[in-house]
Structure formats: structure tokens, C-alpha cells
Scaffold this motif. Structure first.
Motif, PDB file in Angstrom:
ATOM      1  N   ALA A 147       0.839  -1.198   0.000  1.00  0.00           N
ATOM      2  CA  ALA A 147       0.000   0.000   0.000  1.00  0.00           C
ATOM      3  C   ALA A 147       0.875   1.248   0.000  1.00  0.00           C
ATOM      4  O   ALA A 147       2.090   1.176   0.256  1.00  0.00           O
ATOM      5  CB  ALA A 147      -0.922   0.005   1.220  1.00  0.00           C
TER       6      ALA A 147
ATOM      7  N   SER B  70      -1.780   7.901  -0.631  1.00  0.00           N
ATOM      8  CA  SER B  70      -2.113   8.605  -1.866  1.00  0.00           C
ATOM      9  C   SER B  70      -2.372  10.087  -1.640  1.00  0.00           C
ATOM     10  O   SER B  70      -2.218  10.892  -2.563  1.00  0.00           O
ATOM     11  CB  SER B  70      -3.354   7.973  -2.507  1.00  0.00           C
TER      12      SER B  70
ATOM     13  N   SER C 132      -7.896   3.497   4.461  1.00  0.00           N
ATOM     14  CA  SER C 132      -8.016   3.241   3.029  1.00  0.00           C
ATOM     15  C   SER C 132      -8.975   4.218   2.375  1.00  0.00           C
ATOM     16  O   SER C 132      -9.989   4.620   2.958  1.00  0.00           O
ATOM     17  CB  SER C 132      -8.499   1.805   2.789  1.00  0.00           C
ATOM     18  N   ASP C 133      -8.662   4.573   1.141  1.00  0.00           N
ATOM     19  CA  ASP C 133      -9.462   5.535   0.392  1.00  0.00           C
ATOM     20  C   ASP C 133     -10.881   5.031   0.183  1.00  0.00           C
ATOM     21  O   ASP C 133     -11.843   5.806   0.209  1.00  0.00           O
ATOM     22  CB  ASP C 133      -8.777   5.808  -0.946  1.00  0.00           C
ATOM     23  N   SER C 134     -11.043   3.731  -0.037  1.00  0.00           N
ATOM     24  CA  SER C 134     -12.384   3.176  -0.247  1.00  0.00           C
ATOM     25  C   SER C 134     -13.254   3.335   0.995  1.00  0.00           C
ATOM     26  O   SER C 134     -14.462   3.566   0.898  1.00  0.00           O
ATOM     27  CB  SER C 134     -12.288   1.699  -0.631  1.00  0.00           C
TER      28      SER C 134
ATOM     29  N   SER D 232      -5.043   9.111   3.288  1.00  0.00           N
ATOM     30  CA  SER D 232      -5.742   7.969   2.706  1.00  0.00           C
ATOM     31  C   SER D 232      -4.733   7.012   2.086  1.00  0.00           C
ATOM     32  O   SER D 232      -3.682   7.428   1.579  1.00  0.00           O
ATOM     33  CB  SER D 232      -6.739   8.426   1.643  1.00  0.00           C
TER      34      SER D 232
ATOM     35  N   GLU E 148      -3.932   3.722  -0.590  1.00  0.00           N
ATOM     36  CA  GLU E 148      -4.311   2.972  -1.784  1.00  0.00           C
ATOM     37  C   GLU E 148      -3.583   1.645  -1.750  1.00  0.00           C
ATOM     38  O   GLU E 148      -2.396   1.591  -1.421  1.00  0.00           O
ATOM     39  CB  GLU E 148      -3.931   3.737  -3.056  1.00  0.00           C
TER      40      GLU E 148
ATOM     41  N   THR F 244     -17.553   2.494  -7.037  1.00  0.00           N
ATOM     42  CA  THR F 244     -16.411   3.267  -6.547  1.00  0.00           C
ATOM     43  C   THR F 244     -16.825   4.385  -5.596  1.00  0.00           C
ATOM     44  O   THR F 244     -16.216   4.553  -4.536  1.00  0.00           O
ATOM     45  CB  THR F 244     -15.610   3.830  -7.728  1.00  0.00           C
TER      46      THR F 244
END
Length: 724
Positions: A125, A128, A143-145, A175, A177, A327
Motif C-alpha cells: 500500500a 495517496s 483506506s481511500d475506499s 488515505s 491505496e 467506486t
């Protein structure tokens, strides 16, 4: 055979294309809905995937790290072959929102700043956006998600709204990725109460062996710790995916039923209209078996064409959904191979049912087949042969509108069922927050240090020391939280709901909450007496005690805008939790978001089918009655009068079918509710939105049918029709 199919396509292109289009529509929608289910499994697998990078050995503690457990684990680590390194961590768990359908916990590891680069390297990872956390703070990197799923931006405070392993507020500073969903934070992230343990790293190729060795050693030592690694995560994923595959199967089954009804209706009409053709083929020497093979191949070619077209269309829709739905909601699209295979159920079942229908007709002899081609069996048989209103004769005495009637009834049933299900979920959550429309409850572990800002204190009508009881109340699917404030006798007089001085030890409730408590649907309350208070509505209650150990403040106000200021204050204060009107709005969204999405897809799916069936029905009926239309023209009826005739017939069929579907479903729901749902709170009996939705959809189908009928009528030339 191919020549025959080509001739059939040239003769009846509209019917074949409609059949292929309906099959393709069903396959594509089934693929999309199944992929939504599997996306939840894929997202959970991303959460569990972090256990393939290292092994987590953890235990629960109410007062920080347990030195005896740590020492025992350290001794075990020293003797395990293949183990490369161990770092101590404390772990907080945050809830990943799977589009309102469920919440999956993922870990936030409390580590030193010097370990960040190693953790990122091991998990493949990278950061980002944002900066790393500062020691001794509540800052986290996630995490970005997860940020997209929870609607949180960088530098915003994330607030847990559901009960998780660790509840609190965290400021998101960066965040991540990567292939896994996890978080990083400073040591002490669990705040002295929660999960503690070690992250175990192994040499290349030894991770699974190290996990098995640790498991056997820890079991032998009888330590109260859990181990999560590649072996256990795969076992958990297999169990989870089994339930998602079941959801995919049931979804395909439900969607298939919707389309199979429509396709069977279309096939039934086609077979009845082609009985004369079958008789001629029989007369020139074709046996029933050869006719069955010929018609089976017709259905097979159409079904395969529709299935392939549906897969292509479903793939295109999924690509569009990935950018606009998956997304933005933090979901991942998984492998759609299982969904694609399950969609075969639609064309396969339609072909089988077509063969059954064909077999019924071909059992007759040649004379019976020719006679049957002239039969007219009505929707209500021939009981209305002598009906007084001539314009009612065709829909009542012929089968022309049967498929439209069945499908509009099915649409009304679907809209009503899902409307009632959504209502049963939202009623309890919405009405349990009635008391918090004009008050907010602030809870913190350091109550004596909380000082409300002057702008909040001046606008509030009262600020009471209070406690808050959290009770479970049954929903149709699962449970929800019911909040009841506990106030002292002295401060209870400041509540406007009391007309006279309340009694200590008394639970004051609304009539609806009283019924739930008596039925045993709400438990865990400790009171000496219970009284129904007329000023309380919905699911509201207040417990009055002589003395209380307040864990928070109940802030009363008349200006509802003050709730937003209270929420901003809670975010800035850090370790403060808030219960207000927005809490229940978020809970309603979480409870109904997924079901609302699925129900909308299925309802509009059936709606498209009804429109297609309506247009096909009107076209077929109009063309079948060309002689009648020409005779009416010759007798002096204008095209407007003939159009009014079709309008009356469509209105009768559509509104009668919609009314029957709605009333039948409502009656069945009331029976089901009284027998099986006695312990549930459901305030709505007739849902206005459901009636409105059915009415609007019915009117649109009717208008589409009338416009099509008028267009076809305008193209009819009486002389040429009679000559034909």
C-alpha cells in the motif's frame, strides 16, 4: 431449418425482437443485481486480505496491555521456526459501510511512526493523499475506499454511529491505496480499552506454517488470545461467500420469475396465434415430434441471442456502475463469472415452459387444432356475454388483454410488498427518535470537563444532567437501538412533556412503546412502575429516578438549527458522542439504503416489462381488430371515438389489475403481520407513497398504450382492410 428460421424472422420480426429484448433485459439486470451482492463479498475479502501480509495475535483488555499475556506470547515467539519479526500493536476497529446493507469491521493498527514504512511495504500500500499521523493524537490513516463508503474527507472527524469493537472519534489525516482495507494510527489508538497484541512477520513462504505453529502453541498454553492469518481469513471468506452466493441465487430466482411471467405470456400468445400454422404443417406431413423440435430450436436460438445480448449489455452497465455506484460507495466489483452462469436460468426456464405450452397444443388432432385457432376464451370466460356496455365486451370476453392484466397486477404486488417492507424498517427507527427532535444528548467519559459554548447555552431552553439507556428493539430484519433518557426527579420538572410532578422510579412511555414492553419486544429496563403519558408519541419514553449517576447532558431547545451547532461542538471536543435527530436519520439510511436500491431495481425492471407488454398487447389487439375498426369507420364512428373505446378498455384492465394487486397484497400483509409479526412496531398500514407510485406507473402505461393505439388506428384504411 435455417431457411425456416429466416422466413419466420422475416414474417414476424417484431415478435422475435421483443422476445430477444426481454430476455436480454432480464439477463442484464440479473447480472447487475448479482454483481452488487458479490461486491459486498469482494469488499469483505479486501478487508480480510490484510491477514495475508502478516499474522495478528490479539486479546481483549479493559485496562491496557496485559503484561502476563505479553510475556507468555513473547516466549512462544522465540521458539517458532520461520518467524522473522514481531511488533507490539493496539488495535481499534472501525465499521465499513457496505452500502447500508451491513457493516464490516476492519482494523486500525496503533504503531510507532518508525513502523509506517514497513507496514506499507508489507501490505503493498501507499499514502495517496495527506500526511502521516502525529504521536499521542487521535489521527488515523485509512483506506481511500473506506473514506468514500463513510462519506468522510481528509481533516474531517470520523464518528462511529453503530456499536463496534472500538467506539469513538478519529481525525482522518491521510488515505491509503492498495489491495487491502486497513488503517494506521499512533500507539494508544484503542485508548486503554479494546484489543491489544502483536503483528507477526514471517520469512518468505513461511507465513501459513507460522500461523499453524502459533495456533497449536497458544492452544497448548491455554491463552485467551485470537489469531488471524492467511489460513483463518480464507476459511472465513469461504463461509461469507457461501451466503453471498445464496443471495445471488435467490436474486436470480426472483428476477427470473418476473421475466419468466412476461416471456411465458408472450410465448403463449405467439403459440395460440400460430395454431393454424401448426395445423397446416401437420396436414403436409409434419409429425408432432418434428414440430416440437422445430419450435424448440426457435426458442433456443432466441434464448441464446437474448442471453448473449444481455451479457454484453450487463457488462456495459456494470462498467458504468463501477464509476457511478461501486467506486463512490467504496465497493469493489468481484468476478462476475458466477453471476453470468446464474443468468442462464432465465432463457433455460423460458424454453422449458414454451415446450410445455407447445405440447399442450400439439396433443390435439388436425381438426381440433384448426377449431382451436378460432376459439376466443376470455379473461373472465363467457360469463359477460350479455353485458350491457358494448365497449366492455372485448376485454371481458377475449384473451387479448390477459398478459397485460397479469403483469400490471404483478407490478402492483411488487410495489406494495417493497413499500411495506421499507415501511416496516423505517417506522421503528424513525419513531424511536421522536423525543430527540428538539433535544440532543452529549455523552463523554470526562463530563466535569465539558463546558458548552455560550452561543449554545444561550439558545437552549434547559441543560439537564442525564443518563441514556440503550435498548434493543426488534426490526423485521435484525434489531435497532432505542434510546431512553434517565433524569432525576429534580430535573424532570424542566421537561415540557410532564403536566404534573413525576414520580421517582416510574417509566413514562408512549402507548406504542407500552405495548412493545408488555409484549416483551423491549427488554432490559429496570423500573418500579410504568405509566402511559399522553404527551409522548411514537416510541418515546423517559425514566425518572431519585438520583442518577449522569454520564452526559440532555440539552433542550426550540430552535432545531441548534442541533447542527451541537454536532460541530462534539466534533471539535474530540471524545464526545452525540445522540440527536441526525443519529436516527443516519440509522434509517443505513437500514434501508440497500433494500431501497434492490427494490427500486426490481420494481422498475417489472415496470419496463409492463410497458413492453402493454405496447405489444395494444399493437396485437389493434391489428387483430382491423376489420372491426374499419366497420366502425364505415358506420360513422370517428377515429377519436374509436380511440376513446381503446382508452376505456385499457383503463379497465390496468386500473382493475393494479387495484387487485394492491388490495390483495395489503390484505395478505395484514394477515401475515397479525400472525407472524406481533412483536414488531409498524405504524403505517396504507403507505401513501406506494399508492402514488402505483397510480403514476399505471397512468404512464395507459398513456403509452393509448398513444400507440391512436397511431395504429390513424394508419388504418377501411377499404384496404376489407379487401384484405
Amino acid at each position: 431449418m435455417l431457411k425456416y428460421m429466416w422466413l419466420y424472422l422475416r414474417r414476424r420480426p417484431g415478435r422475435i425482437l421483443v422476445f430477444i429484448f426481454v430476455v436480454a433485459l432480464g439477463v442484464s439486470m440479473s447480472l447487475v443485481i448479482s454483481s452488487i451482492f458479490l461486491s459486498f463479498g469482494e469488499t469483505r475479502s479486501r478487508i480480510a486480505k490484510i491477514n495475508e501480509s502478516w499474522i495478528t495475535v490479539q486479546y481483549l483488555s479493559e485496562s491496557g496491555r496485559d503484561e502476563s499475556i505479553d510475556n507468555s506470547l513473547t516466549e512462544i515467539f522465540e521458539d517458532v521456526f520461520g518467524l522473522s519479526d514481531v511488533i507490539p500493536v493496539d488495535i481499534a476497529y472501525l465499521g465499513y459501510n457496505l452500502f447500508g446493507s451491513a457493516r464490516a469491521n476492519f482494523p486500525v493498527y496503533g504503531i510507532k511512526q518508525t513502523e509506517i514504512s514497513r507496514m506499507l511495504r508489507e501490505s503493498n500500500a501507499y499514502i495517496s493523499e495527506g500526511t502521516v499521523f502525529s504521536p499521542g493524537t487521535n489521527e488515523i490513516i485509512v483506506s481511500d475506499s473506506f473514506l468514500r463508503a463513510s462519506g468522510v474527507d481528509l481533516k474531517n472527524v470520523y464518528e462511529e454511529i453503530s456499536e463496534m469493537s472500538s467506539v469513538g472519534l478519529y481525525t482522518v489525516v491521510a488515505s491509503l491505496e492498495g489491495p487491502s482495507v486497513f488503517g494506521l494510527g499512533p500507539s494508544g489508538i484503542s485508548r486503554g480499552k479494546g484489543s491489544f497484541g502483536f503483528l507477526v512477520f514471517a520469512e518468505d513462504g513461511f507465513l501459513m506454517a507460522v500461523e499453524n505453529e502459533l495456533r497449536s502453541r497458544i492452544i497448548g498454553e491455554e491463552l485467551s488470545v485470537s489469531i488471524r492469518g492467511p489460513v483463518s481469513s480464507r476459511e472465513a471468506l469461504e463461509r461469507q461467500y457461501a451466503s453471498y452466493y445464496l443471495g445471488v441465487f435467490l436474486t436470480n430466482l426472483f428476477v427470473s420469475l418476473v421475466f419468466i411471467i412476461a416471456l411465458t405470456m408472450l410465448n403463449s400468445v405467439s403459440i395460440r396465434e400460430r395454431r393454424k400454422e401448426y395445423a397446416i404443417l401437420t396436414a403436409i406431413g409434419h409429425s408432432p415430434a418434428s414440430l416440437k423440435v422445430r419450435l424448440f430450436l426457435e426458442s433456443l436460438y432466441q434464448g441464446i441471442a437474448g442471453w448473449i445480448l444481455g451479457l454484453l449489455a450487463g457488462g456495459a452497465v456494470l462498467s458504468l456502475f463501477e464509476d457511478r455506484f461501486f467506486t463512490p460507495n467504496g465497493l469493489y466489483i468481484g468476478d462476475s463469472a458466477v453471476s453470468s452462469i446464474c443468468t442462464l436460468f432465465i432463457p433455460f426456464t423460458t424454453i422449458v415452459l414454451s415446450q410445455i405450452l407447445i405440447g399442450r397444443h400439439l396433443r390435439r388432432d388436425l381438426v381440433g387444432l384448426l377449431k382451436s385457432s378460432e376459439e376466443r376464451v376470455g379473461l373472465l370466460k363467457n360469463r359477460f356475454r350479455n353485458v350491457g356496455l358494448p365497449w366492455l365486451q372485448f376485454p371481458l370476453r377475449s384473451d387479448g388483454y390477459r398478459s397485460l392484466f397479469v403483469n400490471i397486477t404483478a407490478l402492483a404486488v411488487l410495489v406494495t410488498v417493497f413499500g411495506l417492507l421499507l415501511s416496516s424498517l423505517t417506522d421503528t427507527v424513525r419513531d424511536s427518535g421522536w423525543l430527540f427532535d428538539q433535544c440532543s444528548y452529549i455523552q463523554t467519559s470526562a463530563l466535569e470537563e465539558i463546558r458548552l459554548p455560550e452561543e449554545i447555552s444561550s439558545k437552549s431552553t434547559a441543560v439537564l444532567p442525564a443518563d441514556l439507556l440503550e435498548l434493543d428493539v426488534k426490526l423485521m430484519f435484525g434489531t435497532s437501538k432505542l434510546f431512553i433518557p434517565v433524569v432525576s426527579t429534580e430535573h424532570s420538572r424542566l421537561l415540557s412533556i410532564f403536566d404534573e410532578d413525576p414520580s421517582a422510579g416510574t417509566l413514562y412511555v408512549s402507548r406504542s412503546l407500552f405495548d412493545l414492553i408488555v409484549n416483551g419486544s423491549v427488554r432490559g429496563l429496570d423500573y418500579s412502575s410504568m405509566e402511559v403519558l399522553p404527551n409522548l408519541e411514537s416510541l418515546a419514553g423517559v425514566l425518572v429516578q431519585d438520583r442518577i449517576e449522569s454520564a452526559g447532558l440532555l440539552v433542550l431547545y426550540d430552535d432545531r438549527d441548534l442541533a447542527g451547532e451541537m454536532r460541530s461542538f462534539a466534533s471539535e471536543a474530540g471524545q464526545v458522542e452525540l445522540v440527536d435527530k441526525k443519529t436516527f436519520e443516519l440509522k434509517i439510511r443505513a437500514e434501508t439504503q440497500f433494500m431501497g436500491l434492490i427494490s427500486s431495481i426490481i420494481i422498475y425492471l417489472q415496470y419496463i416489462v409492463v410497458i413492453i407488454i402493454g405496447l405489444v398487447t395494444v399493437t396485437r389487439v389493434t391489428l387483430a381488430r382491423r376489420s372491426e375498426i374499419s366497420i366502425r369507420n364505415i358506420l360513422g364512428q370517428s377515429r377519436d371515438e374509436i380511440g376513446l373505446l381503446f382508452f376505456g378498455e385499457l383503463s379497465l384492465v390496468l386500473f382493475l389489475g393494479a387495484a387487485i394487486g394492491y388490495l390483495l397484497t395489503t390484505i395478505c400483509w395484514q394477515i401475515f403481520r397479525s400472525v407472524f409479526l406481533r412483536g414488531l412496531y409498524i405504524s403505517s398500514i396504507v403507505v401513501p407513497e406506494t399508492l402514488f407510485r402505483i397510480s403514476v406507473m399505471t397512468v404512464i402505461v395507459m398513456l403509452a398504450g393509448v398513444i400507440t393505439a391512436r397511431f395504429l388506428i390513424s394508419k388504418q384504411d377501411p377499404i384496404s382492410i376489407i379487401e384484405r
